[in-house]
Motif scaffolding. Structure first.
Motif, mmCIF file in Angstrom:
data_model
loop_
_atom_site.group_PDB
_atom_site.id
_atom_site.type_symbol
_atom_site.label_atom_id
_atom_site.label_comp_id
_atom_site.label_asym_id
_atom_site.label_seq_id
_atom_site.Cartn_x
_atom_site.Cartn_y
_atom_site.Cartn_z
ATOM 1 N N GLU A 109 9.285 27.719 19.233
ATOM 2 C CA GLU A 109 7.922 28.125 18.849
ATOM 3 C C GLU A 109 7.634 27.738 17.402
ATOM 4 N N PRO A 110 6.765 26.747 17.202
ATOM 5 C CA PRO A 110 6.430 26.344 15.836
ATOM 6 C C PRO A 110 5.906 27.541 15.033
ATOM 7 N N GLY A 111 6.412 27.675 13.816
ATOM 8 C CA GLY A 111 5.971 28.738 12.927
ATOM 9 C C GLY A 111 6.719 30.052 13.081
ATOM 10 N N TYR A 112 7.523 30.177 14.138
ATOM 11 C CA TYR A 112 8.224 31.451 14.354
ATOM 12 C C TYR A 112 9.220 31.736 13.222
ATOM 13 N N TRP A 113 10.054 30.756 12.892
ATOM 14 C CA TRP A 113 11.050 30.953 11.838
ATOM 15 C C TRP A 113 10.377 31.321 10.524
ATOM 16 N N GLU A 114 9.282 30.633 10.219
ATOM 17 C CA GLU A 114 8.582 30.887 8.959
ATOM 18 C C GLU A 114 8.018 32.305 8.900
ATOM 19 N N ALA A 115 7.675 32.884 10.035
ATOM 20 C CA ALA A 115 7.107 34.228 10.081
ATOM 21 C C ALA A 115 8.162 35.334 10.027
ATOM 22 N N LEU A 116 9.432 34.982 10.199
ATOM 23 C CA LEU A 116 10.487 35.990 10.136
ATOM 24 C C LEU A 116 10.626 36.541 8.724
ATOM 25 N N SER A 117 11.001 37.812 8.629
ATOM 26 C CA SER A 117 11.291 38.393 7.324
ATOM 27 C C SER A 117 12.564 37.749 6.776
ATOM 28 N N GLU A 118 12.747 37.838 5.482
ATOM 29 C CA GLU A 118 13.939 37.249 4.867
ATOM 30 C C GLU A 118 15.230 37.860 5.430
ATOM 31 N N PRO A 119 15.320 39.179 5.606
ATOM 32 C CA PRO A 119 16.540 39.721 6.210
ATOM 33 C C PRO A 119 16.776 39.201 7.637
ATOM 34 N N SER A 120 15.716 38.972 8.395
ATOM 35 C CA SER A 120 15.867 38.454 9.750
ATOM 36 C C SER A 120 16.328 36.998 9.730
ATOM 37 N N ARG A 121 15.862 36.235 8.769
ATOM 38 C CA ARG A 121 16.344 34.851 8.621
ATOM 39 C C ARG A 121 17.826 34.837 8.256
ATOM 40 N N GLN A 122 18.204 35.742 7.366
ATOM 41 C CA GLN A 122 19.605 35.828 6.948
ATOM 42 C C GLN A 122 20.500 36.168 8.139
ATOM 43 N N SER A 123 20.093 37.165 8.933
ATOM 44 C CA SER A 123 20.924 37.544 10.079
ATOM 45 C C SER A 123 20.950 36.430 11.128
ATOM 46 N N LEU A 124 19.862 35.666 11.240
ATOM 47 C CA LEU A 124 19.820 34.546 12.182
ATOM 48 C C LEU A 124 20.958 33.568 11.917
ATOM 49 N N GLU A 125 21.193 33.273 10.668
ATOM 50 C CA GLU A 125 22.262 32.331 10.332
ATOM 51 C C GLU A 125 23.620 32.868 10.780
ATOM 52 N N LEU A 126 23.833 34.165 10.622
ATOM 53 C CA LEU A 126 25.094 34.783 11.057
ATOM 54 C C LEU A 126 25.195 34.820 12.583
ATOM 55 N N GLN A 127 24.037 34.815 13.260
ATOM 56 C CA GLN A 127 23.985 34.927 14.716
ATOM 57 C C GLN A 127 24.004 33.576 15.425
ATOM 58 N N GLY A 128 24.138 32.505 14.693
ATOM 59 C CA GLY A 128 24.268 31.189 15.315
ATOM 60 C C GLY A 128 23.109 30.247 15.082
ATOM 61 N N GLY A 129 22.063 30.683 14.381
ATOM 62 C CA GLY A 129 20.923 29.815 14.110
ATOM 63 C C GLY A 129 20.109 29.527 15.360
ATOM 64 N N ALA A 130 19.165 28.633 15.224
ATOM 65 C CA ALA A 130 18.305 28.261 16.356
ATOM 66 C C ALA A 130 19.138 27.647 17.478
ATOM 67 N N MET A 131 18.726 27.913 18.714
ATOM 68 C CA MET A 131 19.422 27.366 19.882
ATOM 69 C C MET A 131 19.228 25.855 19.961
ATOM 70 N N ASN A 132 20.192 25.187 20.579
ATOM 71 C CA ASN A 132 19.994 23.781 20.903
ATOM 72 C C ASN A 132 19.295 23.700 22.269
ATOM 73 N N GLU A 133 18.950 22.500 22.700
ATOM 74 C CA GLU A 133 18.176 22.339 23.937
ATOM 75 C C GLU A 133 18.919 22.865 25.161
ATOM 76 N N THR A 134 20.202 22.636 25.239
ATOM 77 C CA THR A 134 20.993 23.124 26.378
ATOM 78 C C THR A 134 20.982 24.647 26.417
ATOM 79 N N GLU A 135 21.178 25.272 25.259
ATOM 80 C CA GLU A 135 21.149 26.734 25.189
ATOM 81 C C GLU A 135 19.771 27.270 25.585
ATOM 82 N N CYS A 136 18.726 26.590 25.136
ATOM 83 C CA CYS A 136 17.353 27.011 25.479
ATOM 84 C C CYS A 136 17.137 26.973 26.991
ATOM 85 N N GLU A 137 17.575 25.906 27.606
ATOM 86 C CA GLU A 137 17.392 25.768 29.056
ATOM 87 C C GLU A 137 18.162 26.854 29.802
ATOM 88 N N GLN A 138 19.362 27.126 29.413
ATOM 89 C CA GLN A 138 20.145 28.189 30.050
ATOM 90 C C GLN A 138 19.484 29.546 29.847
#
Length: 191
Positions: free
Chosen positions: A119-148
């Motif tokens: 979703e374009p703009g979703y990452w930019e709309a996240l709060s800074e703490p949510s962006r930080q936790s995203l990195e610890l949680q594996g970051g954005a999915m790749n295409e294979t992960e998205c499809e699954q």
């Protein structure tokens, strides 16, 4: 299949949830301007306002219960620690609730990863703490992960829960109390 629960089990589950919020709900929600309890109540209130099922309102209330179950410090993400609260929550919830509650909770972190990838703009709309936790949680999915992820039975419910999670960070917002939402919990706790 879940074992049948008695009224006594149901009461114990509800009391346990109430006690968790009383004991740990006042801790801050990971660098946000709200407490754990305020965040949970806001998410549940958003779900109720959208006339969601009892199961989804319950999932919204309890989506971060894993934060109330672990004993890591509030600044764990600052220390590079992913508390894996979604797994802790799902493990605890599956003893008491049907998959319609458990699975959206288990998947709400994966939903953030999915939305960041799709979703374009979703990452930019996240709060800074949510962006930080995203990195610890594996970051954005790749295409294979998205499809699954899209193939999952609880995909839509998990995405909806994620959106309430993102919105439930408003300092000072008035919501009904925990007792109000425990009525939803009582209707879906496994009997």
């Amino acid at each position: 299949m879940q074992p049948a629960k008695t009224d006594r089990d149901q009461h114990a589950c509800t009391a346990s949830i109430r006690n968790m919020f009383e004991k740990h709900g006042g801790s801050m929600y990971g660098g946000e301007a709200v407490t754990q309890q305020e965040h949970a109540l806001q998410a549940a209130w958003l779900a109720e306002q959208q006339h969601s099922s009892d199961a989804l309102v319950t999932a919204a209330l309890l989506h971060d219960v894993g934060h109330l179950l672990h004993d890591l410090p509030d600044d764990a993400p600052d220390r590079g620690i992913d508390d894996q609260h979604e797994d802790l929550a799902a493990e605890w919830l599956q003893r008491h609730f049907p998959p319609e509650v458990v699975e959206p909770v288990r998947l709400h972190v994966e939903s953030k990863r999915y939305l960041c990838a799709t979703e374009p703009g979703y990452w930019e709309a996240l709060s800074e703490p949510s962006r930080q936790s995203l990195e610890l949680q594996g970051g954005a999915m790749n295409e294979t992960e998205c499809e699954q992820f899209r193939q999952g039975e609880h995909f839509e419910a998990a995405l909806q829960l994620r959106r309430w999670d993102d919105e439930a960070k408003v300092a000072g917002l008035k919501t009904p109390a925990v007792a109000h939402f425990l009525e939803f919990v009582d209707r879906v706790v496994c009997r």
